[in-house]
Design a protein around this motif. Structure first.
Motif, PDB file in Angstrom:
ATOM      1  N   LYS A 243       0.785  -1.038   0.052  1.00  0.00           N
ATOM      2  CA  LYS A 243      -0.024  -0.001  -0.043  1.00  0.00           C
ATOM      3  C   LYS A 243       0.833   1.319   0.041  1.00  0.00           C
ATOM      4  O   LYS A 243       0.583   2.036  -0.852  1.00  0.00           O
ATOM      5  N   LYS A 244       1.527   1.442   0.972  1.00  0.00           N
ATOM      6  CA  LYS A 244       2.559   2.585   1.122  1.00  0.00           C
ATOM      7  C   LYS A 244       3.779   2.208   0.499  1.00  0.00           C
ATOM      8  O   LYS A 244       4.296   1.259   0.538  1.00  0.00           O
ATOM      9  N   ASP A 245       4.552   3.046  -0.200  1.00  0.00           N
ATOM     10  CA  ASP A 245       5.871   3.028  -0.550  1.00  0.00           C
ATOM     11  C   ASP A 245       7.088   3.032   0.341  1.00  0.00           C
ATOM     12  O   ASP A 245       7.854   3.935   0.481  1.00  0.00           O
ATOM     13  N   PHE A 246       6.932   2.165   1.639  1.00  0.00           N
ATOM     14  CA  PHE A 246       7.917   2.155   2.432  1.00  0.00           C
ATOM     15  C   PHE A 246       8.791   0.816   2.676  1.00  0.00           C
ATOM     16  O   PHE A 246       8.263  -0.072   1.908  1.00  0.00           O
ATOM     17  N   VAL A 247       9.685   0.757   3.496  1.00  0.00           N
ATOM     18  CA  VAL A 247      10.310  -0.347   3.913  1.00  0.00           C
ATOM     19  C   VAL A 247      10.537  -0.327   5.398  1.00  0.00           C
ATOM     20  O   VAL A 247      10.746   0.860   5.833  1.00  0.00           O
ATOM     21  N   ILE A 248      10.499  -1.367   6.112  1.00  0.00           N
ATOM     22  CA  ILE A 248      10.824  -1.318   7.412  1.00  0.00           C
ATOM     23  C   ILE A 248      11.892  -2.361   7.874  1.00  0.00           C
ATOM     24  O   ILE A 248      12.073  -3.299   7.116  1.00  0.00           O
ATOM     25  N   LEU A 249      12.774  -1.833   8.252  1.00  0.00           N
ATOM     26  CA  LEU A 249      14.203  -2.493   8.757  1.00  0.00           C
ATOM     27  C   LEU A 249      14.110  -2.687  10.147  1.00  0.00           C
ATOM     28  O   LEU A 249      13.869  -1.889  10.864  1.00  0.00           O
ATOM     29  N   GLY A 250      14.822  -3.794  10.560  1.00  0.00           N
ATOM     30  CA  GLY A 250      15.074  -4.103  12.060  1.00  0.00           C
ATOM     31  C   GLY A 250      16.362  -4.561  12.075  1.00  0.00           C
ATOM     32  O   GLY A 250      16.767  -5.587  11.375  1.00  0.00           O
ATOM     33  N   GLY A 251      16.875  -4.443  13.357  1.00  0.00           N
ATOM     34  CA  GLY A 251      18.204  -5.039  13.781  1.00  0.00           C
ATOM     35  C   GLY A 251      18.425  -4.600  15.121  1.00  0.00           C
ATOM     36  O   GLY A 251      17.419  -4.451  16.038  1.00  0.00           O
ATOM     37  N   ARG A 271      12.612   0.369  11.784  1.00  0.00           N
ATOM     38  CA  ARG A 271      13.128   1.751  11.183  1.00  0.00           C
ATOM     39  C   ARG A 271      12.348   1.827   9.735  1.00  0.00           C
ATOM     40  O   ARG A 271      12.318   0.969   8.943  1.00  0.00           O
ATOM     41  N   PHE A 272      11.589   2.909   9.459  1.00  0.00           N
ATOM     42  CA  PHE A 272      10.912   3.109   8.580  1.00  0.00           C
ATOM     43  C   PHE A 272      11.324   3.989   7.488  1.00  0.00           C
ATOM     44  O   PHE A 272      11.994   5.117   7.709  1.00  0.00           O
ATOM     45  N   TYR A 273      11.627   3.397   6.191  1.00  0.00           N
ATOM     46  CA  TYR A 273      12.481   4.265   5.250  1.00  0.00           C
ATOM     47  C   TYR A 273      11.470   4.444   4.012  1.00  0.00           C
ATOM     48  O   TYR A 273      10.591   3.468   3.903  1.00  0.00           O
ATOM     49  N   HIS A 274      11.712   5.592   3.402  1.00  0.00           N
ATOM     50  CA  HIS A 274      10.991   5.532   2.203  1.00  0.00           C
ATOM     51  C   HIS A 274      11.529   4.866   0.926  1.00  0.00           C
ATOM     52  O   HIS A 274      12.769   4.655   0.962  1.00  0.00           O
ATOM     53  N   LYS A 275      10.661   3.998   0.582  1.00  0.00           N
ATOM     54  CA  LYS A 275      11.101   2.990  -0.695  1.00  0.00           C
ATOM     55  C   LYS A 275      11.927   3.776  -1.734  1.00  0.00           C
ATOM     56  O   LYS A 275      12.994   3.295  -2.234  1.00  0.00           O
ATOM     57  N   ILE A 276      11.430   4.598  -2.041  1.00  0.00           N
ATOM     58  CA  ILE A 276      11.933   5.455  -3.360  1.00  0.00           C
ATOM     59  C   ILE A 276      12.973   6.327  -2.883  1.00  0.00           C
ATOM     60  O   ILE A 276      13.930   6.510  -3.791  1.00  0.00           O
ATOM     61  N   PHE A 277      12.849   7.101  -2.020  1.00  0.00           N
ATOM     62  CA  PHE A 277      13.479   8.353  -1.545  1.00  0.00           C
ATOM     63  C   PHE A 277      14.913   7.802  -0.582  1.00  0.00           C
ATOM     64  O   PHE A 277      15.530   8.708  -0.466  1.00  0.00           O
ATOM     65  N   GLU A 278      14.542   6.642  -0.179  1.00  0.00           N
ATOM     66  CA  GLU A 278      15.791   6.163   0.628  1.00  0.00           C
ATOM     67  C   GLU A 278      15.895   6.544   1.884  1.00  0.00           C
ATOM     68  O   GLU A 278      17.005   6.738   2.538  1.00  0.00           O
ATOM     69  N   SER A 279      15.150   7.827   2.354  1.00  0.00           N
ATOM     70  CA  SER A 279      15.359   8.584   3.553  1.00  0.00           C
ATOM     71  C   SER A 279      14.515   8.020   4.697  1.00  0.00           C
ATOM     72  O   SER A 279      13.428   7.530   4.564  1.00  0.00           O
ATOM     73  N   GLU A 280      14.908   8.083   5.878  1.00  0.00           N
ATOM     74  CA  GLU A 280      14.454   7.523   6.871  1.00  0.00           C
ATOM     75  C   GLU A 280      13.294   8.471   7.449  1.00  0.00           C
ATOM     76  O   GLU A 280      13.593   9.446   7.433  1.00  0.00           O
ATOM     77  N   ILE A 281      11.898   7.823   7.759  1.00  0.00           N
ATOM     78  CA  ILE A 281      10.993   8.656   8.030  1.00  0.00           C
ATOM     79  C   ILE A 281      10.575   8.405   9.465  1.00  0.00           C
ATOM     80  O   ILE A 281       9.631   9.169   9.949  1.00  0.00           O
ATOM     81  N   GLY A 282      10.927   7.406  10.233  1.00  0.00           N
ATOM     82  CA  GLY A 282      10.512   7.192  11.702  1.00  0.00           C
ATOM     83  C   GLY A 282      10.832   6.191  12.109  1.00  0.00           C
ATOM     84  O   GLY A 282      11.504   5.038  11.369  1.00  0.00           O
ATOM     85  N   ARG A 283      10.616   5.963  13.367  1.00  0.00           N
ATOM     86  CA  ARG A 283      11.000   4.591  13.977  1.00  0.00           C
ATOM     87  C   ARG A 283       9.962   4.060  15.049  1.00  0.00           C
ATOM     88  O   ARG A 283       9.153   5.207  15.380  1.00  0.00           O
ATOM     89  N   VAL A 284       9.926   2.840  15.170  1.00  0.00           N
ATOM     90  CA  VAL A 284       8.898   2.436  16.251  1.00  0.00           C
ATOM     91  C   VAL A 284       9.592   1.715  17.194  1.00  0.00           C
ATOM     92  O   VAL A 284      10.377   0.676  16.951  1.00  0.00           O
ATOM     93  N   ASN A 292      14.624  -9.481  15.204  1.00  0.00           N
ATOM     94  CA  ASN A 292      15.230 -10.471  14.383  1.00  0.00           C
ATOM     95  C   ASN A 292      14.503 -10.619  13.175  1.00  0.00           C
ATOM     96  O   ASN A 292      14.828 -11.290  12.007  1.00  0.00           O
ATOM     97  N   THR A 293      13.031 -10.116  12.982  1.00  0.00           N
ATOM     98  CA  THR A 293      12.288 -10.315  12.017  1.00  0.00           C
ATOM     99  C   THR A 293      11.030  -9.338  12.130  1.00  0.00           C
ATOM    100  O   THR A 293      10.522  -9.058  13.142  1.00  0.00           O
ATOM    101  N   VAL A 294      10.567  -8.964  10.853  1.00  0.00           N
ATOM    102  CA  VAL A 294       9.516  -8.093  10.809  1.00  0.00           C
ATOM    103  C   VAL A 294       8.823  -8.486   9.498  1.00  0.00           C
ATOM    104  O   VAL A 294       9.257  -9.149   8.426  1.00  0.00           O
ATOM    105  N   ALA A 295       7.592  -8.372   9.324  1.00  0.00           N
ATOM    106  CA  ALA A 295       6.589  -8.712   8.286  1.00  0.00           C
ATOM    107  C   ALA A 295       5.543  -7.627   8.292  1.00  0.00           C
ATOM    108  O   ALA A 295       4.985  -7.431   9.273  1.00  0.00           O
ATOM    109  N   CYS A 296       5.311  -7.489   7.036  1.00  0.00           N
ATOM    110  CA  CYS A 296       4.122  -6.620   6.755  1.00  0.00           C
ATOM    111  C   CYS A 296       3.072  -7.078   6.364  1.00  0.00           C
ATOM    112  O   CYS A 296       3.048  -8.333   5.892  1.00  0.00           O
TER     113      CYS A 296
END
Lengths: 339, 292
Positions: A243-251, A271-284, A292-296
């Motif tokens: 739905k939204k153009d984001f990626v979620i990274l975890g570590g 960490r949430f990054y914008h998929k296209i612009f590659e900039s970080e937009i927020g953290r949870v 160890n794992t994230v799933a959308c």
């Protein structure tokens, strides 16, 4: 956003998977039990018991009838999702680190560990979607890794390729029918393990997470690096949101490194990054161990994260998440409305 | 309508009387309005008064489309460790976390810092409170008053008791009985703090004894003033030892002030005693800062 905490596991979570409709959530941990949860309210549907070792991986087929799990007891098990009954056990000489059903649910791949004189392999089994049918005992084919072992693998669109992520930071592309190596790309820093590889919903590109503190989006066809997300912590997992153009990274800093590194913070945030612009937009925040794992959620309405702390946190996004747009995106959508 | 029906039926004698009662309440009336709403008028008795309640109700039908596969899975029986358990989340495995704000933004890092700053309880509590200068009564802190050095506080000019009430009033209204109230704001304290401050100002340029006063922190809870005096007297004549104590427990609050007659002694003490072990703690000694 009020996260739901799932406390069904006693040890660190290794993988989480939503089913295709997004109503069920499967989690595996090192405590030998697979849990199935309703994603909407966090109610536990049941557990799948039988594994004798730490579970590394889980996947559910597209119709949510079959569940495959891989564990450190050197087996892949196939379960009936509805009842928790074990349908089939495949034995291997070493631990299984990753399983994945193909997009149509007719094939299952498994990644086995390199250990005790055995080379790492990727095995592919044909799957009969009928629950009562007997499943094939022998794999269709086996890809043996002569170089660096594969840690993760996934199916491309139409089962055309098998994409593997390796211990040395390279990504391999294998033919999905024959298992021939097509090409090999050093996508991440050499000698930094690829920890996760997740396909986009249409399986034409995928995201890899690596201990070299970056996540990358690569094209399935030519393994070209399309996007790079740079973080300040070793990554264990990455996912692409629907739905939204984001990626979620975890570590996060590994527990064993806490005393040997100077940084005070563990950086245990999603960490949430914008998929296209590659900039970080927020953290949870929330976990008190590395993720160890994230799933959308397949519909993009939420995500779940599992950590070394043994908790699964299920999040349902609020309105600000869906409203967020970059300035250029806002302008583009305004222009579209004018037309 | 209901009334007519009831009249036609054979009525029980016990009910009959009730029915004849002139104060009987009219039945409920429901009127459908043109705009799709309904008006419901009901009557009830309260303290012998007849009360008419008119409510306007709009009924909306909310349709939710549920995937049939999902709906089917909702009905599945539990299995494994959950076998035989009833539907619904079990608190032993499922809990709801704390609510958190997740708002993606371009400059989320800056926003997060602001949140931390504004998130402190005191700040938000006092956001709408007004600051009033004790000297000129305008909206700045007393310490920042431009007339600080030229005018005494207003409550010194006015009668002592009324003045202290005035000062206390705005705070006392907000502050509950159990909350801490600064000594000079307490009733009957008669602005002692201010007077002291005012008095020191009368010394002209010379500070009372602030120059030779040490602030000692990280003092053991069990410390007594005498202990401190013993320790600090080694460096010169100590004029005053003040150990802050809890009013209720009588135990030390962990900090003290030691005043010397000579500043040089104080400096020596400061140098030697800073980092000195006392009890199970390490003392921190520094020159007391002038109270603003």
């Amino acid at each position: 956003m009020r996260p739901i905490l799932l406390q069904g596991h006693e040890r660190s979570i290794t993988q989480i998977k939503y089913n295709r409709d997004g109503d069920l959530l499967f989690s595996t941990a090192k405590d030998h039990v697979v849990c199935a949860w309703y994603s909407v309210n966090g109610e536990r549907l049941g557990t799948y018991q039988g594994h004798q070792g730490a579970l590394w991986t889980v996947d559910v087929n597209p119709t949510t009838t079959l569940l495959a799990t891989g564990a450190a007891d050197n087996t892949i098990r196939l379960w009936e999702v509805k009842t928790g009954r074990c349908l089939k056990t495949w034995d291997f000489p070493t631990a299984v680190k990753r399983v994945e059903f193909s997009d149509d649910g007719t094939l299952l791949l498994g990644v086995t560990e390199m250990r005790m004189g055995y080379l790492g392999t990727v095995v592919v089994f044909p799957i009969n979607p009928d629950i009562e049918a007997t499943q094939a005992a022998e794999p269709l084919f086996t890809i043996t890794m002569s170089g660096s072992k594969a840690t993760v693998a996934a199916w491309s669109y139409l089962n055309k390729y098998i994409i593997t992520g390796h211990e040395d930071g390279s990504v391999g592309q294998y033919d999905g029918k024959s298992g021939e190596l097509i090409q090999d790309v050093q996508a991440h820093e050499p000698d930094f393990l690829i920890t996760d590889l997740q396909m986009a919903p249409d399986r034409t590109y995928f995201i890899t997470a690596s201990k070299d503190k970056t996540a990358k989006i690569l094209s399935v066809d030519n393994l070209k690096v399309l996007k790079t997300y740079v973080t300040d912590t070793p990554l264990n997992t990455a996912t692409i949101t629907a739905k939204k153009d984001f990626v979620i990274l975890g570590g996060g800093q590994e527990a064993r490194d806490v005393t040997t590194t100077s940084s005070r913070q563990g950086k245990f945030e999603a960490r949430f990054y914008h998929k296209i612009f590659e900039s970080e937009i927020g953290r949870v925040k929330g976990h008190f161990g590395p993720l160890n794992t994230v799933a959308c959620h397949p519909k993009g309405v939420g995500y779940a994260s599992g950590g070394e702390d043994g908790y699964v946190r299920v999040h349902h996004f609020d309105k600000p998440y869906f409203d967020f747009m970059f300035e250029v995106e806002k302008m583009a959508s305004a222009q579209r409305q004018l037309q | 309508m209901p009334a007519i029906q009831r009249a036609a039926q054979p009525v029980d004698w016990a009910e009959d009387e009730d029915y004849e009662d002139s104060s009987a309440l009219p039945g409920q009336q429901i009127i459908s309005n043109a705009d799709g709403t309904k008006t419901v008028i009901t009557y009830r008795l309260e303290d012998g008064k007849k009360i008419k309640t008119t409510r306007k109700i709009r009924t909306t039908v909310v349709k939710e489309h549920v995937n049939p596969r999902v709906a089917e899975r909702r009905e599945w029986a539990k299995f494994g460790k959950e076998q035989g358990n009833v539907r619904g989340p079990d608190i032993s495995t499922t809990t709801i976390g704390e609510n958190m704000l997740f708002k993606p933004s371009m400059n989320w890092k800056a926003n997060q810092k602001e949140e931390v700053q504004s998130g402190t309880d005191m700040k938000t509590q006092l956001k709408d409170k007004k600051v009033a200068c004790r000297i000129c009564k305008s909206d700045h802190f007393t310490a920042r008053c431009p007339y600080k050095d030229t005018l005494p506080p207003m409550d010194d000019i006015a009668g002592t008791t009324t003045a202290s009430d005035d000062v206390a009033a705005p705070d006392m209204n907000e502050v509950g009985g159990s909350r801490y109230i600064a000594p000079h704001l307490r009733k009957g304290a008669a602005g002692a703090g201010d007077k002291l401050g005012g008095a020191s100002r009368d010394f002209g340029g010379r500070e009372r004894d602030d120059l030779a006063t040490l602030r000692v922190t990280n003092v053991s809870e069990l410390a007594e003033e005498a202990d401190l005096r013993d320790m600090f007297e080694r460096f010169g004549r100590v004029t005053r030892v003040f150990l802050a104590k809890d009013r209720e427990t009588g135990r030390s609050k962990g900090f003290a002030f030691v005043s010397y007659a000579e500043r040089s002694d104080a400096a020596k003490a400061c140098e030697r005693m800073d980092g000195h072990g006392f009890g199970h703690l390490i003392l921190r000694v520094e020159f007391a800062k002038r109270a603003a």
